[in-house]
Design an enzyme around this catalytic site. Structure first.
Site, PDB file in Angstrom:
ATOM      1  N   SER A   1       0.846  -1.178   0.000  1.00 19.04           N
ATOM      2  CA  SER A   1       0.000   0.000   0.000  1.00 19.04           C
ATOM      3  C   SER A   1       0.888   1.237   0.000  1.00 19.04           C
ATOM      4  O   SER A   1       2.060   1.177   0.396  1.00 19.04           O
ATOM      5  CB  SER A   1      -0.882  -0.001   1.255  1.00 19.04           C
ATOM      6  OG  SER A   1      -1.525   1.247   1.442  1.00 19.04           O
TER       7      SER A   1
ATOM      8  N   TYR B   1      -1.685  -0.184  10.836  1.00 19.49           N
ATOM      9  CA  TYR B   1      -1.710  -0.566   9.420  1.00 19.49           C
ATOM     10  C   TYR B   1      -0.404  -0.189   8.732  1.00 19.49           C
ATOM     11  O   TYR B   1       0.190  -1.007   8.012  1.00 19.49           O
ATOM     12  CB  TYR B   1      -2.892   0.104   8.729  1.00 19.49           C
ATOM     13  CG  TYR B   1      -3.073  -0.339   7.294  1.00 19.49           C
ATOM     14  CD1 TYR B   1      -3.449  -1.642   6.996  1.00 19.49           C
ATOM     15  CD2 TYR B   1      -2.862   0.547   6.240  1.00 19.49           C
ATOM     16  CE1 TYR B   1      -3.622  -2.059   5.683  1.00 19.49           C
ATOM     17  CE2 TYR B   1      -3.031   0.134   4.927  1.00 19.49           C
ATOM     18  CZ  TYR B   1      -3.403  -1.163   4.651  1.00 19.49           C
ATOM     19  OH  TYR B   1      -3.561  -1.573   3.356  1.00 19.49           O
TER      20      TYR B   1
END
Length: 238
Positions: A144, A157
Site C-alpha cells: 500500500s 496498518y
C-alpha cells in the site's frame, strides 16, 4: 518487448474472496491461468469459482486461513500435487483497523500483524523451496502507499505495510540468485470499503490494481518490475 503469456500458469491469490483479490482472480483466469483463490469464506470462494467465464483459465476455491501454518502447508502441498507446480504467488490478503495508536485494541493490532505480515511470511515460506527447486517463479506482494508514507490513525496498518516492504526487499535479495522474481505493488485509495472506510469517488478501482498485477506478472522474462506505486488522479476544483 515480448510480454509473457499466462496461459497454463498456476497462480495462488490470497484474499481472493472480495476486492482486489477477487478482481485479480477473475483477470488472471481470463488470461489463461489456473488460479487457486484463497480466503477463509468458503461460500464467497465457491461463488467466485463459479463466476468465471474464461474458456482458457479456471478458478479453484481453496479455503485457507493463512495465519495458520498447518493450513498453509496443506494448501501449498495440494497445489503442487494437483498441478505439479506453482508459477506465481500473489500475497494480497490484508486487513486494516484505523485509529490513534493508544486507542487501538490489542486484538486489532494482532490481527493486522497476523494477516498482513505473518500470513505473507507463511505462504512465502512454504512456496519458496518449490520455486528454488524449479529455478523460476514470481512472488507479488500487494502492499500500500501506507507502506511508504504514514498518516494519522494508521499506526498499526502502516507498521504492517512498512514491514511488508522490508520483507519484500530482503526476499528480493535472497531469491535473485535463484532466478525468482519478487515484486510489490503499492496502491493508494481503492474503492473496496477497506477497513470500513468510505472510498472517495475518484479512488482506484480494484480492477485497476488487478490489471497492474497482470502487467507485473506478464513482464518480459528478463524484466523485474520491482516496486510499483499506484495513485488515483485527484480531480482539480473547477
Amino acid at each position: 518487448m515480448q510480454f509473457q503469456s499466462l496461459h497454463n500458469k498456476v497462480v495462488i491469490v490470497t484474499g481472493a474472496s472480495k476486492g482486489i483479490g477477487h478482481a485479480m482472480s477473475l483477470l488472471f483466469a481470463e488470461k489463461g491461468a489456473t488460479v487457486y483463490a484463497v480466503a477463509r469464506n468458503v461460500g464467497l470462494l465457491k461463488a467466485l469459482a463459479a463466476s468465471t467465464e474464461s474458456t482458457d483459465g479456471s478458478i479453484i476455491a481453496a479455503p485457507c486461513d493463512i495465519t495458520r501454518s498447518s493450513e498453509v502447508q496443506a494448501l501449498i502441498t495440494r497445489v503442487i500435487e494437483e498441478k505439479g507446480k506453482i508459477d506465481i504467488l500473489i500475497n494480497n490478503a490484508g486487513i486494516g483497523h484505523f485509529g490513534a495508536i493508544h486507542e487501538l485494541e490489542e486484538q486489532q493490532w494482532d490481527e493486522m500483524m497476523a494477516v498482513n505480515l505473518k500470513g505473507t511470511f507463511l505462504t512465502t515460506k512454504y512456496t519458496v523451496p518449490h520455486l528454488i527447486r524449479r529455478k523460476s517463479g514470481h512472488i507479488i506482494n500487494i502492499s500500500s502507499v501506507a507502506g511508504t508514507v504514514t498518516f494519522e490513525g494508521g499506526g498499526g496498518y502502516c507498521t504492517s505495510k512498512f514491514g511488508l516492504m522490508a520483507f519484500t526487499d530482503v526476499l528480493t535479495q535472497e531469491l535473485k540468485p535463484h532466478n525468482i522474481k519478487v515484486s510489490v505493488i503499492c496502491p493508494g485509495s481503492v474503492q473496496t470499503h477497506f477497513g470500513g472506510t468510505e472510498p472517495k469517488d475518484y479512488a482506484l478501482e480494484a480492477e485497476d490494481v488487478a490489471y497492474m498485477a497482470y502487467q507485473v506478472a506478464a513482464a518480459p522474462k528478463n524484466v523485474i518490475l520491482n516496486q510499483i506505486t499506484m495513485r488515483p488522479v485527484v480531480p482539480q476544483p473547477k
